[in-house]
Design an enzyme around this catalytic site. Structure first.
Site, PDB file in Angstrom:
ATOM      1  N   SER A   1       5.040 -19.757 -19.108  1.00  0.00           N
ATOM      2  CA  SER A   1       3.709 -19.230 -19.376  1.00  0.00           C
ATOM      3  C   SER A   1       3.575 -17.797 -18.842  1.00  0.00           C
ATOM      4  O   SER A   1       3.160 -16.871 -19.555  1.00  0.00           O
ATOM      5  CB  SER A   1       2.665 -20.155 -18.738  1.00  0.00           C
ATOM      6  OG  SER A   1       1.412 -19.562 -18.716  1.00  0.00           O
TER       7      SER A   1
ATOM      8  N   ARG B   1      -2.083 -28.195 -21.762  1.00  0.00           N
ATOM      9  CA  ARG B   1      -1.662 -28.566 -20.398  1.00  0.00           C
ATOM     10  C   ARG B   1      -2.882 -28.837 -19.522  1.00  0.00           C
ATOM     11  O   ARG B   1      -2.889 -29.757 -18.700  1.00  0.00           O
ATOM     12  CB  ARG B   1      -0.841 -27.429 -19.764  1.00  0.00           C
ATOM     13  CG  ARG B   1       0.572 -27.309 -20.303  1.00  0.00           C
ATOM     14  CD  ARG B   1       1.200 -25.996 -19.888  1.00  0.00           C
ATOM     15  NE  ARG B   1       1.320 -25.834 -18.452  1.00  0.00           N
ATOM     16  CZ  ARG B   1       1.412 -24.656 -17.825  1.00  0.00           C
ATOM     17  NH1 ARG B   1       1.405 -23.529 -18.517  1.00  0.00           N
ATOM     18  NH2 ARG B   1       1.504 -24.599 -16.525  1.00  0.00           N
TER      19      ARG B   1
ATOM     20  N   LYS C   1       4.239 -13.870 -21.367  1.00  0.00           N
ATOM     21  CA  LYS C   1       3.240 -12.785 -21.483  1.00  0.00           C
ATOM     22  C   LYS C   1       3.824 -11.475 -20.966  1.00  0.00           C
ATOM     23  O   LYS C   1       3.589 -10.406 -21.524  1.00  0.00           O
ATOM     24  CB  LYS C   1       1.974 -13.165 -20.704  1.00  0.00           C
ATOM     25  CG  LYS C   1       1.198 -14.299 -21.359  1.00  0.00           C
ATOM     26  CD  LYS C   1       0.053 -14.811 -20.506  1.00  0.00           C
ATOM     27  CE  LYS C   1       0.496 -15.722 -19.423  1.00  0.00           C
ATOM     28  NZ  LYS C   1      -0.467 -16.575 -18.785  1.00  0.00           N
TER      29      LYS C   1
END
Ligand code: URA
Length: 431
Positions: free
Chosen positions: A183, A168, A187
């Site tokens: 994203s 990206r 996580k």
């Protein structure tokens, strides 16, 4: 399943199925899907967007691309918080021990400085001896033992995100809402908590400069976390000026300690009390956020949160005596005052610029040099403050000499006006 067809559908504005997204992402991580194919799909997502379901499927496959932390051995509702990144953001250092001192377990994976924003791991490592690279066993055992731990996220947490983020970054597709959400959340989900508070920042020093973009990000983070079966809320907080006075590593630890002692700058204290109240509510130890706020204030005023911070430092090999004497933190060899050459009221502060300068002084990770624990800025004048001619606007500090160009940059970061409103730290909630 043809990758070509998965890309074609998204380019034409059609929806991808769960299976297609899984096939594409796992194939890319394994090296079976070419980077140019993944880049084409990312560009298609950038233009066409993703539905909430597609965003969740992408998030899930990215989270499961690596190690998923299993926190089930820890009793209670595990609550995590996430900040989208800011300048002077020392909130985690305060709220993790605060919330843990109320009996809500916090297992926090954290990051390092990125661009103009600081990193909680780098800040905590300015405490002599403090270790952030805990093994999964150490991490879980510490939370069971003292109620909290803060460790740096290892390479095997959501490795798909690292590969996709790098693509990206090269293809100008960072600023896509579903890609940002997947994203961040992949996580967080891999970190294993049951509930999340997102601190979504807006303004000059934030990733999202406009409040409406920050709100859209907050709403999508909360919706997607709920699709993942997690409890989630978000706060929208201002990054139109640095949070508190300190920007850097050891200086931010010293300011966090002031807040843990029941004092500190009002904006930091207010944001920490708000986020803690939400975490205490999600953690089930209070029945509403008003009760959460009272509880958070009580834990700050009684010294319970500070005592938990002391335990957290000691458990991770650090020197807890810095809590009693912040001069035991690393001290800079060089300090320079930035003096105002005019009188007036501060109308704006170029916050991103100050974050970049703090990095240049050594607090960040923009150069090849090691992070300097002593580097940073103490911002003495904030928006709405009156300044006299010759007064100190900020103090710069570093272990290396500070040149005049940096001083000029900091001076130029303060814009004067006739009068200035003190802007509120909070702009809303999303749940
Ligand atoms: N932070 C992240 O972790 N990922 C993004 O895509 C943007 C900000």
């Amino acid at each position: 399943m043809l990758v070509y067809e998965i890309i074609r559908k998204k380019l034409d504005g059609e929806r991808n199925t769960h299976e297609e997204i899984r096939h594409l992402v796992t194939g890319f991580v394994r090296g079976e899907v070419a980077p140019e194919q993944m880049a084409a799909w990312l560009a298609a997502v950038y233009i066409r967007g993703l539905s909430d379901e597609e965003t969740w499927w992408l998030t899930e496959v990215m989270a499961k691309s690596g190690r998923m932390m299993d926190l089930s051995a820890i009793d209670g509702i595990k609550v995590d918080k996430h900040s989208t990144g800011g300048v002077g953001d020392k909130v985690s250092i305060i709220v993790v021990p605060l919330v843990a001192s109320a009996g809500v377990p916090v297992a926090k994976l954290t990051g390092r400085a990125l661009g103009h924003t600081g990193g909680t791991a780098d800040k905590l490592e300015s405490i002599p001896g403090m270790r952030l690279n805990l093994s999964e066993e150490e991490f879980i055992s510490q939370v069971k033992h003292i109620g909290c731990a803060i460790a740096v996220a290892t390479e095997d947490i959501a490795p798909a995100d690292k590969k996709i983020y790098s693509l990206r970054d090269k293809t100008a597709t960072i600023a896509s809402l579903p890609l940002i959400v997947s994203s961040i959340l992949s996580k967080k989900l891999a970190g294993g908590a049951d509930a999340f508070v997102f601190d979504v920042k807006f303004g000059d020093g934030a990733f999202m400069r406009r409040l409406e973009d920050a709100r859209a990000l907050a709403e999508s983070l909360v919706r997607t976390a709920k699709l993942a079966g997690k409890k989630a809320v978000a706060v929208l907080s201002s990054m139109e000026q640095p949070l508190g006075h300190a920007i850097g590593n050891a200086v931010e630890i010293a300011e966090a300690i002031e807040v843990l002692k029941g004092g500190g700058p009002e904006d930091v204290r207010e944001l920490c009390i708000t986020i803690s109240a939400l975490m205490l509510w999600l953690g089930g130890v209070v029945t509403n956020t008003d009760e959460g706020r009272s509880k958070a204030m009580e834990l700050l005023n009684s010294g319970a949160a500070l005592e938990k911070f002391r335990q957290l430092i000691a458990a991770q090999g650090g020197d807890p005596s810095i809590v009693d004497d912040s001069l035991r933190l690393p001290q800079p060899l060089h300090k320079v005052e930035v003096i105002s050459d005019r009188a007036g009221t501060i109308a704006r502060i170029a916050t991103k610029q100050l974050g970049l300068v703090a990095g240049q002084l050594g607090a960040g990770r923009m150069g090849a040099a090691e992070v300097d624990p002593t580097a940073g800025i103490v911002v003495l004048k904030k928006v709405g403050d009156h300044v006299n001619f010759g007064e100190v606007l900020a103090i710069l500090q570093s272990s290396k000499p500070i040149d005049g160009e940096i001083v000029a940059k900091v001076k130029a970061s303060f814009a004067f006006g006739e009068s200035g409103e003190k802007p509120p730290i909070l702009a809303g909630f999303v749940q």
